[in-house]
Design an enzyme around this catalytic site. Structure first.
Site, mmCIF file in Angstrom:
data_model
loop_
_atom_site.group_PDB
_atom_site.id
_atom_site.type_symbol
_atom_site.label_atom_id
_atom_site.label_comp_id
_atom_site.label_asym_id
_atom_site.label_seq_id
_atom_site.Cartn_x
_atom_site.Cartn_y
_atom_site.Cartn_z
ATOM 1 N N TYR A 36 -35.631 36.262 -72.298
ATOM 2 C CA TYR A 36 -35.731 36.004 -70.861
ATOM 3 C C TYR A 36 -35.405 37.275 -70.074
ATOM 4 C CZ TYR A 36 -34.935 33.578 -66.382
ATOM 5 O OH TYR A 36 -34.982 33.167 -65.068
ATOM 6 N N ASP A 37 -34.236 37.864 -70.373
ATOM 7 C CA ASP A 37 -33.769 39.004 -69.575
ATOM 8 C C ASP A 37 -34.723 40.197 -69.689
ATOM 9 O OD1 ASP A 37 -31.685 37.213 -69.652
ATOM 10 O OD2 ASP A 37 -30.131 38.661 -70.145
ATOM 11 N N GLU A 38 -35.081 40.544 -70.928
ATOM 12 C CA GLU A 38 -35.945 41.718 -71.115
ATOM 13 C C GLU A 38 -37.383 41.416 -70.691
ATOM 14 O OE1 GLU A 38 -34.636 44.439 -71.400
ATOM 15 O OE2 GLU A 38 -33.141 44.593 -72.983
ATOM 16 N N LYS A 71 -38.202 39.522 -68.182
ATOM 17 C CA LYS A 71 -38.194 39.649 -66.717
ATOM 18 C C LYS A 71 -38.070 41.113 -66.283
ATOM 19 C CE LYS A 71 -38.285 35.358 -65.085
ATOM 20 N NZ LYS A 71 -39.215 34.872 -64.056
ATOM 21 N N ARG A 74 -28.832 23.293 -67.330
ATOM 22 C CA ARG A 74 -28.152 24.187 -66.387
ATOM 23 C C ARG A 74 -26.873 23.530 -65.895
ATOM 24 N NH1 ARG A 74 -33.217 26.909 -63.134
ATOM 25 N NH2 ARG A 74 -34.381 25.080 -63.806
ATOM 26 N N VAL A 75 -25.938 24.359 -65.471
ATOM 27 C CA VAL A 75 -24.595 23.850 -65.244
ATOM 28 C C VAL A 75 -24.533 22.802 -64.134
ATOM 29 C CG1 VAL A 75 -23.831 25.737 -63.700
ATOM 30 C CG2 VAL A 75 -22.191 24.539 -65.143
ATOM 31 N N VAL A 76 -25.239 23.021 -63.031
ATOM 32 C CA VAL A 76 -25.112 22.075 -61.911
ATOM 33 C C VAL A 76 -25.675 20.704 -62.298
ATOM 34 C CG1 VAL A 76 -25.799 21.572 -59.527
ATOM 35 C CG2 VAL A 76 -25.101 23.893 -60.159
ATOM 36 N N ASN A 104 -26.152 19.547 -65.351
ATOM 37 C CA ASN A 104 -25.300 18.975 -66.410
ATOM 38 C C ASN A 104 -24.074 18.293 -65.822
ATOM 39 O OD1 ASN A 104 -26.856 19.749 -68.561
ATOM 40 N ND2 ASN A 104 -25.305 21.035 -69.515
ATOM 41 N N GLN A 123 -15.475 31.946 -66.090
ATOM 42 C CA GLN A 123 -16.664 32.728 -65.723
ATOM 43 C C GLN A 123 -17.200 32.229 -64.382
ATOM 44 O OE1 GLN A 123 -16.615 30.312 -67.983
ATOM 45 N NE2 GLN A 123 -18.618 29.540 -68.574
HETATM 46 P P1 NAD Z 1 -38.595 25.572 -64.078
HETATM 47 O O1 NAD Z 1 -38.452 25.661 -65.547
HETATM 48 O O2 NAD Z 1 -38.261 24.302 -63.391
HETATM 49 O O3 NAD Z 1 -40.050 25.999 -63.616
HETATM 50 C C1 NAD Z 1 -40.864 26.905 -64.308
HETATM 51 C C2 NAD Z 1 -42.288 26.398 -64.264
HETATM 52 O O4 NAD Z 1 -43.134 27.322 -64.951
HETATM 53 C C3 NAD Z 1 -42.449 25.038 -64.950
HETATM 54 O O5 NAD Z 1 -43.215 24.177 -64.145
HETATM 55 C C4 NAD Z 1 -43.171 25.383 -66.248
HETATM 56 O O6 NAD Z 1 -43.938 24.319 -66.761
HETATM 57 C C5 NAD Z 1 -44.010 26.571 -65.817
HETATM 58 N N1 NAD Z 1 -44.388 27.450 -66.930
HETATM 59 C C6 NAD Z 1 -43.596 27.922 -67.940
HETATM 60 N N2 NAD Z 1 -44.316 28.697 -68.759
HETATM 61 C C7 NAD Z 1 -45.586 28.719 -68.267
HETATM 62 C C8 NAD Z 1 -46.793 29.329 -68.691
HETATM 63 N N3 NAD Z 1 -46.830 30.107 -69.788
HETATM 64 N N4 NAD Z 1 -47.906 29.131 -67.953
HETATM 65 C C9 NAD Z 1 -47.880 28.346 -66.848
HETATM 66 N N5 NAD Z 1 -46.775 27.739 -66.398
HETATM 67 C C10 NAD Z 1 -45.634 27.930 -67.105
HETATM 68 O O7 NAD Z 1 -37.693 26.772 -63.488
HETATM 69 P P2 NAD Z 1 -37.342 27.135 -61.978
HETATM 70 O O8 NAD Z 1 -35.883 27.038 -61.829
HETATM 71 O O9 NAD Z 1 -38.232 26.427 -61.038
HETATM 72 O O10 NAD Z 1 -37.703 28.690 -61.978
HETATM 73 C C11 NAD Z 1 -38.889 29.187 -61.398
HETATM 74 C C12 NAD Z 1 -38.912 30.699 -61.496
HETATM 75 O O11 NAD Z 1 -37.774 31.248 -60.829
HETATM 76 C C13 NAD Z 1 -38.862 31.207 -62.941
HETATM 77 O O12 NAD Z 1 -39.709 32.317 -63.069
HETATM 78 C C14 NAD Z 1 -37.413 31.623 -63.110
HETATM 79 O O13 NAD Z 1 -37.275 32.639 -64.053
HETATM 80 C C15 NAD Z 1 -37.052 32.100 -61.702
HETATM 81 N N6 NAD Z 1 -35.610 31.975 -61.470
HETATM 82 C C16 NAD Z 1 -35.027 30.755 -61.268
HETATM 83 C C17 NAD Z 1 -33.645 30.684 -61.083
HETATM 84 C C18 NAD Z 1 -32.950 29.376 -60.829
HETATM 85 O O14 NAD Z 1 -31.713 29.363 -60.709
HETATM 86 N N7 NAD Z 1 -33.625 28.254 -60.698
HETATM 87 C C19 NAD Z 1 -32.868 31.856 -61.117
HETATM 88 C C20 NAD Z 1 -33.501 33.061 -61.361
HETATM 89 C C21 NAD Z 1 -34.878 33.122 -61.513
HETATM 90 N N1 UDP Z 2 -22.126 26.094 -68.460
HETATM 91 C C1 UDP Z 2 -21.065 25.228 -68.696
HETATM 92 N N2 UDP Z 2 -21.353 23.935 -69.037
HETATM 93 C C2 UDP Z 2 -22.621 23.458 -69.128
HETATM 94 C C3 UDP Z 2 -23.707 24.339 -68.874
HETATM 95 C C4 UDP Z 2 -23.419 25.653 -68.550
HETATM 96 O O1 UDP Z 2 -19.889 25.608 -68.598
HETATM 97 O O2 UDP Z 2 -22.789 22.263 -69.427
HETATM 98 C C5 UDP Z 2 -21.825 27.482 -68.057
HETATM 99 C C6 UDP Z 2 -22.620 28.550 -68.811
HETATM 100 O O3 UDP Z 2 -21.969 28.908 -69.999
HETATM 101 C C7 UDP Z 2 -22.620 29.665 -67.770
HETATM 102 C C8 UDP Z 2 -22.654 28.940 -66.435
HETATM 103 O O4 UDP Z 2 -22.191 27.609 -66.705
HETATM 104 O O5 UDP Z 2 -21.420 30.402 -67.861
HETATM 105 C C9 UDP Z 2 -24.037 28.868 -65.798
HETATM 106 O O6 UDP Z 2 -24.948 28.385 -66.769
HETATM 107 P P1 UDP Z 2 -26.478 28.113 -66.446
HETATM 108 O O7 UDP Z 2 -27.147 27.824 -67.743
HETATM 109 O O8 UDP Z 2 -26.591 27.109 -65.360
HETATM 110 O O9 UDP Z 2 -27.006 29.483 -65.811
HETATM 111 P P2 UDP Z 2 -26.953 31.009 -66.313
HETATM 112 O O10 UDP Z 2 -26.003 31.167 -67.440
HETATM 113 O O11 UDP Z 2 -28.346 31.325 -66.696
HETATM 114 O O12 UDP Z 2 -26.460 31.726 -65.111
#
Ligand code: NAD
Ligand code: UDP
Length: 323
Positions: free
Chosen positions: A147-149, A151, A188-190, A192, A211
């Site tokens: 994911y990180d790399e 992006k 995701r944490v919220v 969950n 954290q």
């Molecule tokens: P999400 O998983 O709910 O939405 C991602 C969408 O992309 C889904 O509808 C999925 O089906 C679609 N998708 C995945 N792979 C695909 C592919 N190969 N082709 C077509 N569609 C594809 O996630 P989200 O939270 O809505 O995130 C949306 C974007 O924002 C992502 O790019 C994510 O990396 C970025 N982002 C989100 C957060 C966050 O906290 N929600 C934080 C940082 C970045």
């Molecule tokens: N986390 C947690 N309990 C859970 C899910 C996540 O304590 O049930 C923690 C996780 O280890 C991280 C933080 O909450 O430190 C945020 O996690 P999330 O997956 O929502 O986002 P990201 O790590 O990608 O920021």
């Protein structure tokens, strides 16, 4: 009168994408939502399907696209660690091949394209709060690297298309965002914590819960993306979009328990590998260049999100979770 814009949103059936579709339709645009439903769902956009200005295209961004559009938002990519680690090779392909295909399309059409990048480009940061000029500390070979790399490489591609072909680009670094339409099993944490609190299960805290993260309510985030897309051409980003209010996971758990009135106990679990210790956006650039500051405090956003999950869980007891 301003001409109706046709806007392509990849990942439009996901959590953020569905809110963006709604916002842009509400502003009188035509929206094409493209998604392969890897983590998104028809349920997220069901209420938009009858709108004559809304189109749904089932497609994978790792394959080239031919679609006419005036603007493109590239959101396609699973965002939750549970989902992006399920098929890490596909995650990297989605970010990298997806970026190439979306950028090629934007270049052919000569239109603006916005990348949904992430605070994960900073990895486990030594600079706090994170400014856009910080290059980050990312493990290139760990379980989060796909994911990180991916992006980070997508950002590189966006800036190279800008330098090499003068393509108008916008790169938003999104920090943790929450709100209605997160999937209940998203990991995701919220989501969950809220689902656990509402169903009386233990609240799972990974590590000791010290954290930190900074949580942005979805409406604020979408407003930031729309402002960035509308900004002058020289504003390319990268720009941090997030809420600088920082909380530990223990503090978040306490708030969720208080707001739901839950009797759930706290259960500690092992901290996942490479889990960032702290995260807080410096939003000086967004404030100066976009006039953007988040408006919704955590307690308000959590209340709205809890209402959403309460309803979802009530409906699920009748007819199964909506997918
Ligand atoms: P999400 O998983 O709910 O939405 C991602 C969408 O992309 C889904 O509808 C999925 O089906 C679609 N998708 C995945 N792979 C695909 C592919 N190969 N082709 C077509 N569609 C594809 O996630 P989200 O939270 O809505 O995130 C949306 C974007 O924002 C992502 O790019 C994510 O990396 C970025 N982002 C989100 C957060 C966050 O906290 N929600 C934080 C940082 C970045
Ligand atoms: N986390 C947690 N309990 C859970 C899910 C996540 O304590 O049930 C923690 C996780 O280890 C991280 C933080 O909450 O430190 C945020 O996690 P999330 O997956 O929502 O986002 P990201 O790590 O990608 O920021």
């Amino acid at each position: 009168m301003q001409r109706r814009r046709r806007i392509l949103i990849t990942g439009g059936a996901g959590f953020l994408g569905s809110h963006l579709c709604e916002r842009l339709l509400g502003e009188g645009n035509e929206v094409i939502c493209l998604d392969n439903f890897f983590t998104g769902s028809r349920g997220n956009i069901r209420h938009l399907l009858d709108d004559p200005w809304f189109d749904l295209v089932r497609h994978d961004v790792t394959e080239p696209m031919k679609i006419e559009a005036d603007q493109i938002y590239n959101l396609a990519c699973p965002a939750s660690p549970v989902h992006y680690q399920r098929d890490p090779v596909q995650t990297t392909k989605t970010s990298v091949h997806g970026a190439i295909n979306v950028l090629d399309l934007a270049r052919r059409l000569g239109v603006r394209v916005l990348q949904a990048s992430t605070s994960e480009v900073y990895g486990d940061p030594e600079v706090h709060p994170q400014t856009e000029s910080y290059w980050g500390r990312v493990n290139p070979v760990g379980p989060r690297s796909c994911y990180d790399e991916g992006k980070r490489c997508a950002e590189t591609l966006f800036f190279d298309f800008n330098r090499q072909y003068a393509l108008p680009i916008k790169v938003a670094r999104i920090f943790n965002t929450y709100g209605p339409r997160m999937q209940p099993d998203d990991g995701r944490v919220v989501s969950n914590f809220i689902v656990q609190a509402l169903t009386g299960q233990p609240i799972t805290i990974f590590g000791d819960g010290s954290q930190t993260r900074s949580f942005c309510y979805v409406d604020d985030l979408i407003d930031g993306l729309v402002r960035l897309m509308a900004s002058p051409e020289e504003v390319t980003g990268p720009v941090n979009i997030g809420n600088p209010s920082e909380f530990s996971m223990l503090e978040l758990a306490d708030q969720v328990i208080a707001l739901t009135g839950s009797k759930s106990a706290i259960q500690f679990r092992p901290l996942p590998q490479d889990d960032p210790r702290q995260r807080q956006p410096d939003i000086a650039v967004a404030r100066a260049q976009l006039g953007w500051v988040p408006q919704v405090p955590l307690a308000t956003g959590l209340e709205r999100t809890i209402d959403y999950f309460r309803q979802l869980l009530a409906d699920a007891t009748h007819d199964g979770l909506p997918r």
